[in-house]
Design an enzyme around this catalytic site. Structure first.
Site, PDB file in Angstrom:
ATOM      1  CG  HIS A   1      -1.883   0.770   1.432  1.00  0.00           C
ATOM      2  ND1 HIS A   1      -1.852   2.417   1.751  1.00  0.00           N
ATOM      3  CD2 HIS A   1      -2.821   1.123   1.477  1.00  0.00           C
ATOM      4  CE1 HIS A   1      -2.424   2.939   2.130  1.00  0.00           C
ATOM      5  NE2 HIS A   1      -3.524   2.696   1.472  1.00  0.00           N
TER       6      HIS A   1
ATOM      7  CG  ASP B   1       0.250  -2.621   6.189  1.00  0.00           C
ATOM      8  OD1 ASP B   1      -0.687  -2.233   6.616  1.00  0.00           O
ATOM      9  OD2 ASP B   1       0.175  -1.987   4.956  1.00  0.00           O
TER      10      ASP B   1
ATOM     11  CD  GLN C   1      -6.766  -4.413   3.896  1.00  0.00           C
ATOM     12  OE1 GLN C   1      -7.865  -5.177   4.223  1.00  0.00           O
ATOM     13  NE2 GLN C   1      -6.916  -2.718   4.231  1.00  0.00           N
TER      14      GLN C   1
ATOM     15  CE  LYS D   1      -6.777  -0.621   5.941  1.00  0.00           C
ATOM     16  NZ  LYS D   1      -7.533   0.770   5.104  1.00  0.00           N
TER      17      LYS D   1
ATOM     18  CB  CYS E   1      -3.763   3.495  -1.730  1.00  0.00           C
ATOM     19  SG  CYS E   1      -4.873   4.522  -1.820  1.00  0.00           S
TER      20      CYS E   1
END
Lengths: 155, 418
Positions: B130, B207, B210, B233, B371
């Site tokens: 991202h 990261d 998600q 999220k 993104c």
């Protein structure tokens, strides 16, 4: 048919499909003397507008790039609409077109100008998120006309 | 709660009733919310926790000497322990509250980067990152003279592990990688990647934006050095997220933003700073955000992350099969290990046109580059349409998605039958 479906039909008229499938003036112009690039960074649309201006008249207009049906059709219709117009007139058309798509009341704009085929894009009014798709080519046109020298952007 | 949900055949979770927003009709249709990778909807328990905090507990933290301040401090620090438990960090001090994933990565790039990165050092990323996990590192490299290297992905959207090995070198200081790709759904083989990076002497930042709401995450088992995620999220509020950093790494990092709340002593000659995590939490933090994030973690934990993962995998399998049956649709991202994300392109229809038409049917998806522009470039496409699942999605959502795609193909005159 509910309102939204009616709006959708208004947005995606046959004119839009036609110009999306077979965009007019879709080529790079070798002898262009005014060129500008436009992009919508958030959606990834990119295009380049080419103009050949002689004695203050837009003799020829073309574009290349990629985008959604609305943005491609708008660019295609735009090149047809500005050919043969004086530079100032073409830029005035850009402003009126923007008014047609975004003004709270577009009736005065319609009263002073016949938008012809460009009316097909008026349905985008009901889809505020898509207005930038329809106006990208026009902002780029404006930059090409005034030789702004920087990429147009509708974000 | 007024549950609008259709029966969920064969799927055990049916939680739409917990989410008031899912009862809102959209253009006369049931809302089919498939944009969970962008942000998730909030359960009533989370919405009520926000109101309850301001009704019952609101005060500034740490500085107050009064009863209410103690209550707010307890709630805020309690939320930190909930994040610690969610990630299985060793101690609460390894959890720094941030505005979200992006701020957490920027924090590491600036604080850790300033102390550790020199000209000629290398930062290793992947093509599927991202923008939030690219730009802070790119900026760090521009400031320091370090070099950015990028692990390529194959046509399925999986990291090319041989290239990864080849790119890892004595100069690699950090490997920054998504746990789950937001654009493709690829689940990266983290334990293996971390082990190899560590063997080469590099740290690893993951990261997790998600991942955390969709599967169990254990930073100790993963072995990573930093792990970051966003609350919104995770069925929690926007503007709150967290950075996990190994205690010794955080302790060696200089402050982030300076100001109140992160000091030990201040004089005009010289100031000294609090230990982590307070060192990285200048100013009055997002107290309510942290507390309500804690409520979201409670909700997730009560449902059970293993059950959620199982449910979303079932949705993924069904969604993949359903979309595969639509002629003219091409999936983008077909990794062997995937989370609940379906990214695709449809012949003759730009993703944005698809998004608008689906919306008129009540189906909310994302369209565009997500993104992740370098990844789109890798696949030679300007963008994709993306349906991403959350724990409240059901079979009927997949059917609605497929029907809406076929409607778009009809409109564009591009529908083909087998």
């Amino acid at each position: 048919m509910n309102d939204m479906q009616a709006n959708l039909r208004e947005l995606y008229q046959e004119v839009i499909f036609d110009h999306n499938r077979q965009p007019r003036n879709f080529h790079a112009m070798a002898d262009a003397d005014h060129v500008a690039e436009g992009d919508n960074p958030l959606c990834g649309d990119q295009l380049k507008v080419y103009l050949r201006v002689r004695d203050g008249i837009v003799e020829d207009a073309s574009f290349v790039g990629h985008g959604c049906a609305i943005s491609t059709a708008s660019a295609s219709l735009m090149t047809e609409a500005v050919k043969g117009r004086a530079v100032a007139e073409a830029d005035a058309l850009f402003r009126d077109f923007q008014t047609l798509l975004t003004a709270a009341d577009p009736a005065p704009a319609r009263a002073r100008r016949d938008f012809g085929k460009l009316e097909a894009l008026a349905g985008v009014r009901e889809f505020p998120l898509r207005v930038k798709c329809a106006t990208l080519a026009w902002h780029t046109l404006h930059n090409a006309l005034v030789d702004a020298g920087e990429a147009a952007c509708t974000e | 709660m007024n549950a609008p949900s259709a029966p969920s055949v064969g799927l055990r979770l049916d939680l739409a009733g917990d989410f008031p927003i899912l009862a809102r009709p959209v253009h006369g249709h049931r809302l089919v919310y498939l944009d969970n990778a962008a942000t998730t909807q909030k359960p009533a328990a989370v919405i009520e926790a926000e109101a309850r905090f301001y009704r019952e507990t609101n005060a500034n933290i740490h500085r107050g000497v009064h009863w209410l301040s103690q209550q707010a401090t307890d709630a805020y620090e309690g939320a930190r322990r909930k994040v610690q438990a969610l990630l299985n960090a060793r101690e609460p001090a390894e959890i720094v509250f941030t505005r979200g994933t992006t701020e957490a990565i920027n924090l590491v790039a600036q604080c850790w980067g300033a102390a550790n990165i020199r000209a000629g050092d290398e930062i290793l990323l992947t093509t599927m990152e991202h923008h939030s996990n690219i730009l802070p590192w790119q900026q760090l490299c521009e400031r320091s003279g370090a070099v950015l290297k990028v692990v390529p992905v194959n046509d399925a959207g999986e990291l090319e592990l041989e290239a990864f090995e080849a790119l890892l070198g004595a100069r690699t200081r950090l490997f920054a990688v998504a746990h789950v790709s937001n654009a493709l759904g690829t689940v990266n083989p983290l334990p293996q990647l971390v082990e190899r990076a560590h063997a080469a002497g590099a740290l690893v930042l993951v990261d997790g934006a998600q991942a955390v709401a969709h599967q169990r995450v254990d930073v100790q088992a993963l072995g990573c050095d930093f792990y970051v995620f966003s609350g919104h999220k995770l069925y929690g509020p926007t503007g709150i997220g967290a950075l996990y950093g190994r205690a010794e790494l955080l302790a060696a990092m200089p402050p982030w933003q300076t100001g109140g709340g992160m000091i030990r002593t201040v004089s005009f000659e010289r100031s000294s700073f609090a230990p982590p995590p307070e060192r990285f939490e200048a100013g009055t933090p997002n107290i309510a955000g942290a507390v309500v994030l804690g409520a979201a973690i409670d909700y997730l934990t009560a449902v059970g992350l293993d059950r959620i993962a199982e449910h979303e995998h079932a949705l993924l399998a069904r969604g993949t099969a359903t979309l595969a049956a639509i002629p003219g649709l091409r999936p983008i991202g077909t990794a062997a290990h995937k989370a609940g994300i379906l990214s695709f392109v449809v012949d003759g229809i730009h993703p944005h046109d698809l998004g608008t038409i689906l919306d008129t049917e009540g189906v909310a998806i994302r369209a565009g580059h997500h993104c992740a522009m370098p990844l789109m470039t890798r696949f030679g496409i300007p963008g994709t349409a993306r349906a991403s699942f959350g724990l409240y999605n059901i079979d009927a959502d997949i059917a609605a998605l497929a029907a809406a795609i076929e409607k778009a193909q009809d409109m564009f005159g591009s529908r083909r039958t087998r």
